[in-house]
Design a protein around this motif. Structure first.
Motif, PDB file in Angstrom:
ATOM      1  N   LYS A 139       0.844  -1.207   0.000  1.00 23.65           N
ATOM      2  CA  LYS A 139       0.000   0.000   0.000  1.00 23.65           C
ATOM      3  C   LYS A 139       0.878   1.256   0.000  1.00 23.65           C
ATOM      4  N   GLY A 140       0.549   2.179  -0.883  1.00 24.87           N
ATOM      5  CA  GLY A 140       1.307   3.419  -0.989  1.00 24.87           C
ATOM      6  C   GLY A 140       2.488   3.328  -1.930  1.00 24.87           C
ATOM      7  N   ARG A 141       2.838   2.115  -2.362  1.00 21.68           N
ATOM      8  CA  ARG A 141       3.980   1.927  -3.266  1.00 21.68           C
ATOM      9  C   ARG A 141       3.560   1.371  -4.616  1.00 21.68           C
ATOM     10  N   PHE A 142       2.528   0.541  -4.648  1.00 26.12           N
ATOM     11  CA  PHE A 142       2.071  -0.088  -5.880  1.00 26.12           C
ATOM     12  C   PHE A 142       0.749   0.544  -6.318  1.00 26.12           C
ATOM     13  N   THR A 143       0.546   0.603  -7.636  1.00 21.02           N
ATOM     14  CA  THR A 143      -0.702   1.114  -8.189  1.00 21.02           C
ATOM     15  C   THR A 143      -1.172   0.186  -9.309  1.00 21.02           C
ATOM     16  N   ILE A 144      -2.389  -0.299  -9.181  1.00 24.41           N
ATOM     17  CA  ILE A 144      -2.974  -1.139 -10.226  1.00 24.41           C
ATOM     18  C   ILE A 144      -3.842  -0.264 -11.121  1.00 24.41           C
ATOM     19  N   SER A 145      -3.775  -0.537 -12.411  1.00 19.32           N
ATOM     20  CA  SER A 145      -4.598   0.195 -13.367  1.00 19.32           C
ATOM     21  C   SER A 145      -4.947  -0.738 -14.514  1.00 19.32           C
ATOM     22  N   ARG A 146      -5.850  -0.291 -15.374  1.00 16.99           N
ATOM     23  CA  ARG A 146      -6.269  -1.154 -16.462  1.00 16.99           C
ATOM     24  C   ARG A 146      -6.636  -0.337 -17.680  1.00 16.99           C
ATOM     25  N   ASP A 147      -6.512  -0.956 -18.835  1.00 13.90           N
ATOM     26  CA  ASP A 147      -6.940  -0.374 -20.100  1.00 13.90           C
ATOM     27  C   ASP A 147      -7.731  -1.464 -20.809  1.00 13.90           C
ATOM     28  N   ASP A 148      -9.038  -1.432 -20.666  1.00  7.67           N
ATOM     29  CA  ASP A 148      -9.863  -2.496 -21.232  1.00  7.67           C
ATOM     30  C   ASP A 148      -9.866  -2.470 -22.760  1.00  7.67           C
ATOM     31  N   ALA A 149      -9.573  -1.331 -23.341  1.00  9.98           N
ATOM     32  CA  ALA A 149      -9.483  -1.266 -24.809  1.00  9.98           C
ATOM     33  C   ALA A 149      -8.313  -2.103 -25.311  1.00  9.98           C
ATOM     34  N   LYS A 150      -7.307  -2.278 -24.447  1.00 11.54           N
ATOM     35  CA  LYS A 150      -6.140  -3.084 -24.802  1.00 11.54           C
ATOM     36  C   LYS A 150      -6.139  -4.427 -24.089  1.00 11.54           C
ATOM     37  N   ASN A 151      -7.211  -4.720 -23.347  1.00 17.54           N
ATOM     38  CA  ASN A 151      -7.285  -5.968 -22.566  1.00 17.54           C
ATOM     39  C   ASN A 151      -6.039  -6.151 -21.707  1.00 17.54           C
ATOM     40  N   THR A 152      -5.627  -5.074 -21.068  1.00 15.15           N
ATOM     41  CA  THR A 152      -4.381  -5.089 -20.315  1.00 15.15           C
ATOM     42  C   THR A 152      -4.578  -4.505 -18.917  1.00 15.15           C
ATOM     43  N   VAL A 153      -3.934  -5.142 -17.965  1.00 14.42           N
ATOM     44  CA  VAL A 153      -3.906  -4.666 -16.581  1.00 14.42           C
ATOM     45  C   VAL A 153      -2.452  -4.374 -16.220  1.00 14.42           C
ATOM     46  N   TYR A 154      -2.226  -3.286 -15.514  1.00 16.69           N
ATOM     47  CA  TYR A 154      -0.872  -2.861 -15.175  1.00 16.69           C
ATOM     48  C   TYR A 154      -0.660  -2.869 -13.666  1.00 16.69           C
ATOM     49  N   LEU A 155       0.616  -2.964 -13.292  1.00 19.18           N
ATOM     50  CA  LEU A 155       0.986  -2.787 -11.889  1.00 19.18           C
ATOM     51  C   LEU A 155       2.233  -1.911 -11.853  1.00 19.18           C
ATOM     52  N   GLN A 156       2.051  -0.678 -11.425  1.00 21.66           N
ATOM     53  CA  GLN A 156       3.180   0.227 -11.245  1.00 21.66           C
ATOM     54  C   GLN A 156       3.739  -0.009  -9.858  1.00 21.66           C
TER      55      GLN A 156
END
Length: 115
Positions: free
Chosen positions: A64-81
């Motif tokens: 918590k506070g270090r990782f960020t999850i995000s997604r781009d459904d147009a690209k069928n992709t999920v990210y983890l910063q």
């Protein structure tokens, strides 16, 4: 063809950053709850971040506070910063639906954080 393919792992020094990507061979907008998991040898696979049904994000206390999850459904992709990485973040990282698993696991991507 695998249903899930993770990428973006590597070797990084403590304090560094990485961005992981998870490409799903299906429409991710069908799966509201997607998450990132990680596993170290001899231990169970733990959920570290995911999306709630309402699109909110949830994180394990350890990231918590270090990782960020995000997604781009147009690209069928999920990210983890991942920022401010620590040696204890070293693991193989996987993505899948959460908390119930509906897709075949991908090969994962190795993240190694050196001290």
């Amino acid at each position: 063809q695998p249903q899930i393919l993770e990428s973006g792992g590597g070797l990084v020094q403590a304090g560094g950053s990485l961005t992981l990507s998870c490409t799903v061979a299906r429409n991710t907008n069908r799966f509201k709850r997607m998450g990132w998991y990680r596993q170290t040898p001899g231990k169970q696979r733990d959920l570290v971040a995911d999306f709630g049904n309402d699109g909110t994000t949830n994180y394990a206390d350890s990231v918590k506070g270090r990782f960020t999850i995000s997604r781009d459904d147009a690209k069928n992709t999920v990210y983890l910063q991942m920022n401010s990485l620590k040696p204890e973040d070293t693991a193989v990282y996987y993505c899948n639906t959460s908390p119930n698993i509906y897709l075949s696991w991908g090969p994962g991507t190795q993240v190694t954080v050196s001290s």
